[in-house]
Design a protein around this motif. Structure first.
Motif, short mmCIF file in Angstrom:
data_model
loop_
_atom_site.label_atom_id
_atom_site.label_comp_id
_atom_site.label_asym_id
_atom_site.label_seq_id
_atom_site.Cartn_x
_atom_site.Cartn_y
_atom_site.Cartn_z
N PHE A 186 -68.60 -22.51 20.79
CA PHE A 186 -69.16 -21.36 21.48
C PHE A 186 -68.55 -21.30 22.89
N PHE A 200 -73.44 -19.24 8.53
CA PHE A 200 -74.82 -19.71 8.56
C PHE A 200 -74.85 -21.23 8.48
N GLY A 201 -75.85 -21.80 9.11
CA GLY A 201 -76.04 -23.25 9.04
C GLY A 201 -76.72 -23.73 10.30
N ALA A 202 -77.51 -24.78 10.16
CA ALA A 202 -78.26 -25.30 11.31
C ALA A 202 -77.33 -25.82 12.41
N ILE A 210 -74.83 -24.51 13.60
CA ILE A 210 -74.47 -23.42 14.51
C ILE A 210 -75.43 -23.38 15.69
N ASN A 211 -76.70 -23.56 15.40
CA ASN A 211 -77.69 -23.56 16.48
C ASN A 211 -77.44 -24.73 17.43
N ALA A 226 -74.56 -23.85 19.67
CA ALA A 226 -74.94 -22.83 20.65
C ALA A 226 -75.73 -23.45 21.80
N ARG A 227 -76.67 -24.31 21.47
CA ARG A 227 -77.50 -24.93 22.52
C ARG A 227 -76.69 -25.91 23.35
N LYS A 267 -82.76 -28.70 22.87
CA LYS A 267 -83.82 -27.92 22.27
C LYS A 267 -83.50 -27.61 20.82
N LEU A 310 -77.89 -15.62 15.82
CA LEU A 310 -77.39 -16.78 15.08
C LEU A 310 -78.37 -17.06 13.94
N ASN A 311 -77.80 -17.35 12.76
CA ASN A 311 -78.62 -17.58 11.58
C ASN A 311 -79.69 -16.51 11.42
N PRO A 312 -79.28 -15.25 11.45
CA PRO A 312 -80.28 -14.18 11.34
C PRO A 312 -80.83 -14.07 9.93
N LEU A 372 -81.69 -16.70 16.19
CA LEU A 372 -81.56 -17.06 17.60
C LEU A 372 -80.87 -15.90 18.29
N TRP A 431 -80.08 -19.22 24.23
CA TRP A 431 -80.48 -18.58 22.99
C TRP A 431 -81.97 -18.78 22.76
#
Lengths: 190, 149
Positions: free
Chosen positions: A24, A128-130, A132-133, A136-137, A174, B90-92, B128, B137
């Motif tokens: 990101f 898609f996929g965890a 990714i979060n 991002a964080r 987080k 993200l992951n919508p 997110l 986010w």
């Protein structure tokens, strides 16, 4: 991990799970910075930034997945190339600044490695996929002009690349259970 | 209560249990939704009133009977989220699963409160999202009756 994006949903073509580097890049202080400049100037700056990123993405075999207003997400099949992309992008922005107002544009870059699935949705292809979060964080804790990477990325690097990294730091992100070890790229190293 | 031109800003407060105000806000919003749906059923399309709700929880400043502060701004940003916003999330959730109208979104804070203090509602993460004016986010949730109807 969200289970509502798995294969075959409503005839959407969902790809196989891929292990990739997830990156990101977020523009620093976009809100306050852009509040002082007109919308046209902002969009020009962002456009220049995205164009520069696109050129480098091609060179390093990265694929932009989505643009999110003041930044973008990209995936790379190779972690080393992703790190090289990140380093080159930050160097480029420092050597050849994109100026907004009277300040150079700065971005934070976060790099993680994990599993994603590319899915064709009603608005285009998305990932898609965890993980990714997590990526991002992670980006949120990078320094302006800096690159931060997760332990998953660090493990996948060769020794000579690991040498370009600073010491590992233990942090809590987080949305992630338990502490994570992250490293920052030492951009002064050649 | 304040009119925003095409809607309203409502604030709820509960002095004996601060978080309960969020539950009360959600209950109020669903009551309005139910009344609205009942009303709309008997009217032609062009006379229907359709709404969307956004619920957030946080400290605000009371200034001349108005409410101000970052948590107020955040609520307005939540309110602006529609199906079209999901492509930048993200992951919508699949976009077609978010209704075009007569739905309720809430912040992570409210989702936490609802899970702790009420079993009448469930929340479903829509993804997110980046909200203009706020760093990072944020998880955004759709609020639904439990069990879903």
């Amino acid at each position: 991990m969200p289970t509502n994006q798995l294969a075959g949903r409503d005839g959407n073509a969902a790809g196989a799970v891929q292990h990739v580097a997830i990156l990101f890049a977020d523009v620093v202080g976009s809100t306050s910075l852009f509040a002082t400049v007109g919308d046209l100037a902002v969009s020009q700056v962002i456009k220049s930034f995205f164009e520069r990123a696109k050129e480098l993405l091609e060179i390093h075999h990265g694929q932009s997945v989505k643009y999110v207003g003041d930044g973008f997400m990209a995936v790379f099949p190779d972690v080393a190339e992703a790190l090289e992309f990140a380093t080159q992008l930050q160097r480029s922005l420092s050597d050849n600044p994109i100026v907004i107002g009277d300040k150079p544009l700065q971005v934070r870059i976060g790099l993680h490695a994990g599993d994603i699935r590319l899915v064709q949705t009603s608005y285009g292809e998305d990932a898609f996929g965890a993980d990714i979060n997590v990526a991002a964080r992670l980006t949120g804790i990078a320094q302006p002009g800096g690159v931060v990477l997760s332990e998953a990325v660090r493990f996948a690097l060769r020794d000579e690349q690991r040498r370009k990294l600073g010491p590992t730091e233990r942090i809590v992100l987080k949305g992630v259970d338990g502490p994570m070890e992250v490293s920052r790229v030492d951009l002064s190293a050649a | 209560m304040k009119s925003t031109g095409d809607g309203y800003l409502l604030s709820f407060r509960n002095d004996s249990s601060a978080e309960s105000a969020a539950v009360e806000a959600v209950e109020c919003a669903f009551d309005v939704l139910r009344l609205l749906e009942a009303r709309n059923r008997h009217l032609p399309e062009e006379r229907a009133i359709n709404l969307r709700f956004a619920v957030h929880f946080g400290e605000v400043d009371v200034v001349h009977n108005d409410r101000e502060g970052p948590h107020v701004s955040f609520a307005f940003r939540l309110d602006a989220i529609t199906r079209a916003s999901l492509s930048m999330a993200l992951n919508p959730m699949p976009p077609e699963e978010l209704p075009l109208r007569n739905y309720m979104l809430c912040s992570e804070e409210v989702a936490g409160i609802l899970s702790r203090r009420s079993n009448r509602w469930t929340t479903k993460c829509i993804g997110l999202l980046k909200l203009k004016g706020f760093p990072g986010w944020r998880e955004v949730f759709q609020v639904l009756p439990n069990p879903p109807q």
